[in-house]
Design a protein around this motif. Structure first.
Motif, short mmCIF file in Angstrom:
data_model
loop_
_atom_site.label_atom_id
_atom_site.label_comp_id
_atom_site.label_asym_id
_atom_site.label_seq_id
_atom_site.Cartn_x
_atom_site.Cartn_y
_atom_site.Cartn_z
N GLY A 290 14.08 12.22 5.53
CA GLY A 290 14.02 12.53 4.10
C GLY A 290 12.61 12.93 3.68
N ALA A 291 12.53 13.66 2.57
CA ALA A 291 11.25 14.16 2.09
C ALA A 291 10.27 13.03 1.78
CB ALA A 291 11.46 15.02 0.84
N SER A 292 10.77 11.90 1.28
CA SER A 292 9.87 10.80 0.90
C SER A 292 9.23 10.12 2.10
CB SER A 292 10.63 9.76 0.08
OG SER A 292 11.64 9.14 0.86
N ARG A 293 9.80 10.34 3.30
CA ARG A 293 9.30 9.67 4.50
C ARG A 293 8.49 10.60 5.42
NH1 ARG A 293 11.51 5.61 2.35
NH2 ARG A 293 12.40 3.88 3.54
N LYS A 294 8.53 11.90 5.16
CA LYS A 294 7.93 12.86 6.08
C LYS A 294 6.46 12.52 6.35
CE LYS A 294 7.00 17.78 6.76
NZ LYS A 294 7.09 19.15 6.18
N GLY A 295 6.10 12.44 7.63
CA GLY A 295 4.73 12.17 8.03
C GLY A 295 4.33 10.71 7.99
N SER A 296 5.25 9.83 7.63
CA SER A 296 4.92 8.41 7.49
C SER A 296 5.56 7.61 8.61
CB SER A 296 5.40 7.88 6.13
OG SER A 296 6.82 7.85 6.09
N SER A 297 5.31 6.32 8.59
CA SER A 297 5.93 5.38 9.53
C SER A 297 6.53 4.22 8.75
CB SER A 297 4.90 4.84 10.54
OG SER A 297 4.40 5.88 11.36
N ASP A 298 7.62 3.70 9.29
CA ASP A 298 8.28 2.53 8.70
C ASP A 298 8.04 1.30 9.57
OD1 ASP A 298 9.39 3.61 6.46
OD2 ASP A 298 11.36 3.97 7.33
N LEU A 299 7.82 0.18 8.93
CA LEU A 299 7.85 -1.12 9.60
C LEU A 299 9.00 -1.91 8.97
CD1 LEU A 299 4.04 -2.06 9.67
CD2 LEU A 299 5.44 -1.15 11.54
N TYR A 300 10.06 -2.14 9.76
CA TYR A 300 11.23 -2.88 9.27
C TYR A 300 11.14 -4.31 9.77
CZ TYR A 300 16.14 -4.22 8.64
OH TYR A 300 17.30 -4.86 8.27
#
Length: 343
Positions: A236-246
């Protein structure tokens, strides 16, 4: 000498660019005095601009009443400030421009600034002043933190639950009304969501469970963390280029008999499901896969079969006031067995 540190003389040439120099104190004609942008120097020898002309909220000690700055005046002040900061050996510059001063953004871009990060009310820009050396300025925020809650209670009808036994306990699960998993048939997942800005992981998962399911909980442990890197727009556009920590956390209900009240705008259903049944669902049962590892690890910590990370608030020390949250490995003997036995 009176203008050497705070002011300089600027002269416009025929092309509209600026000629910097000490000049004379005569400011007649095209010459005029321009004030250097107010700033502070951080511990890494970089400049942080604090001038009210770019900010929506005045800095401490600044008057709340300051007149608007013209684009031309800002351009003059910015170019000379950059020249002086380079001369002083500063490494880089951080420049915050508020939404109400967005007309200044093109000026900063022309001066060599790049976007660092943005919030609802401002854009932070940065410029490296030590070329040709490698840019060492820290990148903007690049991580989202998500939380999932592995909330357990004794199964209905089990009068003497055995700590560590998946057959004797059940876990709180949800079905989403919208989102990536909503289109999957009979897909059950853990309640949770995103951590808000300046919110602790512990507080976030307690809040999310309350909002989604209406259940009040005790935070027990941080169980396991999944890393997801979004290198394309697939997330999704809001996540592009980022990383998630779940981050999956173990929790217990304050009242095991509290009724579930779902957040109908986001969920289609929520219920208690036996842990062994949950772990046997197709999405979680395939060994050596991400979700099998996440869920079995979370179950082990929640049931007291593994220690996980305990949460605590501690003084920072060094004469600094306030506390900070630390998630640290629990001792092997310090499992959740006592908590489970008190349910």
């Amino acid at each position: 000498p009176f203008f050497l540190e705070k002011y300089f003389l600027v002269e416009h040439n025929r092309k509209g660019s600026f000629v910097f120099g000490s000049g004379s104190s005569d400011i007649s004609g095209l010459k005029k005095m321009v004030e250097i942008l107010k700033s502070r120097i951080n511990s890494y020898n970089s400049v942080e601009v604090t001038d009210p002309c770019t900010l929506s909220i005045p800095q401490i000690g600044e008057s709340s009443q300051h007149g608007p700055i013209s684009v031309r005046n800002f351009e003059e002040r910015l170019w000379y400030s950059l020249s002086k900061w380079r001369k002083d050996g500063r490494k880089g510059v951080f420049l915050e421009i508020s939404r109400e001063h967005c007309e200044l953004l093109p000026v900063a871009i022309r001066a060599g600034f790049e976007f660092h990060h943005a919030e609802g009310e401002y854009v932070m820009l940065c410029a490296w002043l030590q070329e040709p050396h490698e840019n060492k300025l820290p990148p903007g925020p690049v991580h989202f933190i998500g939380v999932g809650g592995f909330v357990i209670r004794p199964r209905d009808g089990v009068t003497n639950p055995q700590p560590g036994s998946a057959q004797d306990f059940e876990v709180l699960v949800i079905r989403e009304r919208s989102g990536p998993s909503a289109r999957l048939k009979n897909f059950w997942k853990l309640p949770g969501g995103l951590v808000d800005q300046h919110e602790d992981i512990r507080d976030a998962i307690i809040r999310e469970i309350k909002e989604e399911c209406g259940i009040d909980t005790h935070f027990e442990r941080l169980c396991v963390i999944q890393e997801i890197h979004h290198k394309t727009e697939a997330g999704g556009a809001s996540r592009k280029g980022s990383s998630d920590l779940y981050c999956i956390c173990a929790l217990t209900p304050k009242n095991p008999q509290q009724n579930i009240v779902i957040q109908e705008a986001e969920l289609s259903a929520a219920k208690w499901m036996p842990i062994d049944e949950y772990l046997s669902l197709p999405f979680y049962s395939a060994e050596d896969t991400v979700f099998h590892t996440l869920m079995t690890t979370a179950a082990d910590v929640a049931l007291g079969n593994a220690p996980g990370l305990k949460v605590g608030s501690f003084d920072l020390g060094f004469s600094y006031k306030g506390k900070q949250t630390v998630l640290a490995a629990a001792k092997t003997s310090d499992t959740i067995e006592v908590v489970v036995s008190n349910l």
